[in-house]
Design a protein around this motif. Structure first.
Motif, PDB file in Angstrom:
ATOM      1  N   SER A 157       0.833  -1.212   0.000  1.00 18.03           N
ATOM      2  CA  SER A 157       0.000   0.000   0.000  1.00 18.03           C
ATOM      3  C   SER A 157       0.868   1.264   0.000  1.00 18.03           C
ATOM      4  O   SER A 157       0.526   2.252  -0.657  1.00 18.03           O
TER       5      SER A 157
ATOM      6  N   THR B 165       2.408   1.623  -3.521  1.00 14.78           N
ATOM      7  CA  THR B 165       1.403   2.152  -4.447  1.00 14.78           C
ATOM      8  C   THR B 165       1.196   3.649  -4.234  1.00 14.78           C
ATOM      9  O   THR B 165       1.180   4.420  -5.202  1.00 14.78           O
ATOM     10  N   LYS B 166       1.068   4.058  -2.988  1.00 17.37           N
ATOM     11  CA  LYS B 166       0.861   5.475  -2.693  1.00 17.37           C
ATOM     12  C   LYS B 166       2.067   6.311  -3.122  1.00 17.37           C
ATOM     13  O   LYS B 166       1.913   7.408  -3.662  1.00 17.37           O
ATOM     14  N   THR B 167       3.268   5.787  -2.908  1.00 12.09           N
ATOM     15  CA  THR B 167       4.477   6.504  -3.306  1.00 12.09           C
ATOM     16  C   THR B 167       4.555   6.641  -4.820  1.00 12.09           C
ATOM     17  O   THR B 167       4.871   7.722  -5.335  1.00 12.09           O
ATOM     18  N   LEU B 168       4.250   5.579  -5.539  1.00 14.60           N
ATOM     19  CA  LEU B 168       4.246   5.649  -7.003  1.00 14.60           C
ATOM     20  C   LEU B 168       3.220   6.660  -7.513  1.00 14.60           C
ATOM     21  O   LEU B 168       3.504   7.418  -8.447  1.00 14.60           O
ATOM     22  N   GLU B 169       2.044   6.683  -6.908  1.00 14.95           N
ATOM     23  CA  GLU B 169       1.024   7.661  -7.303  1.00 14.95           C
ATOM     24  C   GLU B 169       1.511   9.082  -7.039  1.00 14.95           C
ATOM     25  O   GLU B 169       1.310   9.975  -7.867  1.00 14.95           O
ATOM     26  N   THR B 170       2.156   9.282  -5.910  1.00 15.27           N
ATOM     27  CA  THR B 170       2.693  10.600  -5.568  1.00 15.27           C
ATOM     28  C   THR B 170       3.748  11.027  -6.570  1.00 15.27           C
ATOM     29  O   THR B 170       3.763  12.185  -7.016  1.00 15.27           O
TER      30      THR B 170
ATOM     31  N   LYS C 283       4.072  10.068  -9.670  1.00 14.34           N
ATOM     32  CA  LYS C 283       3.438  10.348 -10.969  1.00 14.34           C
ATOM     33  C   LYS C 283       2.721  11.701 -10.978  1.00 14.34           C
ATOM     34  O   LYS C 283       2.670  12.363 -12.005  1.00 14.34           O
ATOM     35  N   ASP C 284       2.190  12.100  -9.826  1.00 15.83           N
ATOM     36  CA  ASP C 284       1.432  13.356  -9.740  1.00 15.83           C
ATOM     37  C   ASP C 284       2.287  14.582  -9.449  1.00 15.83           C
ATOM     38  O   ASP C 284       1.861  15.702  -9.723  1.00 15.83           O
TER      39      ASP C 284
ATOM     40  N   CYS D 119       8.985  15.428  -9.246  1.00 14.57           N
ATOM     41  CA  CYS D 119       9.451  14.038  -9.255  1.00 14.57           C
ATOM     42  C   CYS D 119       9.640  13.483 -10.669  1.00 14.57           C
ATOM     43  O   CYS D 119       9.795  12.276 -10.844  1.00 14.57           O
TER      44      CYS D 119
ATOM     45  N   LEU E 288      10.723   9.658 -11.659  1.00 15.41           N
ATOM     46  CA  LEU E 288       9.888   8.810 -12.519  1.00 15.41           C
ATOM     47  C   LEU E 288      10.686   8.307 -13.716  1.00 15.41           C
ATOM     48  O   LEU E 288      10.587   7.133 -14.097  1.00 15.41           O
TER      49      LEU E 288
ATOM     50  N   LYS F  36       8.509  12.829   0.841  1.00 10.46           N
ATOM     51  CA  LYS F  36       7.147  13.315   0.589  1.00 10.46           C
ATOM     52  C   LYS F  36       6.228  13.102   1.790  1.00 10.46           C
ATOM     53  O   LYS F  36       5.022  13.291   1.697  1.00 10.46           O
TER      54      LYS F  36
END
Length: 122
Positions: free
Chosen positions: A7, A10-15, A17-18, A22, A26, A108
């Protein structure tokens, strides 16, 4: 082997990407995935080693994560797996990938400390 909380990954990857700041991270994660695919498909071990060295210089947090994880090993004898050159290259790149994610999660403020990103080590 280091295991991570999915979890948080996943949250770190979403951060990543947004977040506009970063983009370089990426890009490096994408380079890692491509290098791993190349090793598996074509055996590009030397290119993988070069990328691993570059990333470990750029992200000292990778070695910090690995060193910290080594303190989490359970007591007693550990079985040592013997890796082929391709497996070793992919393993190093995987450590790079998660080391970068771990560092980003702390920076982050997704987790306050690196140890909260790592689930367990075996």
């Amino acid at each position: 082997m280091i295991h991570f909380y999915e979890s948080i990954v996943t949250k770190t990857l979403e951060t990543i990407k947004d977040a506009h700041d970063c983009a370089d991270i990426l890009h490096d994660l994408s380079r890692i995935e491509q290098a791993k695919a190349n090793v598996n498909l074509y055996g590009g071990v030397s290119t993988a080693h070069q990328l691993d060295e570059e990333l470990r210089k750029k992200y000292p947090c990778i070695d910090v994560m690995i060193n910290f994880a080594s303190t989490m090993l359970p007591p007693g004898p550990q079985s040592k797996k013997i890796y082929s050159p391709n497996e070793a290259a992919v393993s190093n790149l995987t450590q790079d990938y998660y080391g970068i994610l771990c560092d980003t999660a702390v920076k982050k403020k997704i987790v306050p400390e690196m140890k909260q990103f790592i689930r367990f080590v075996d």
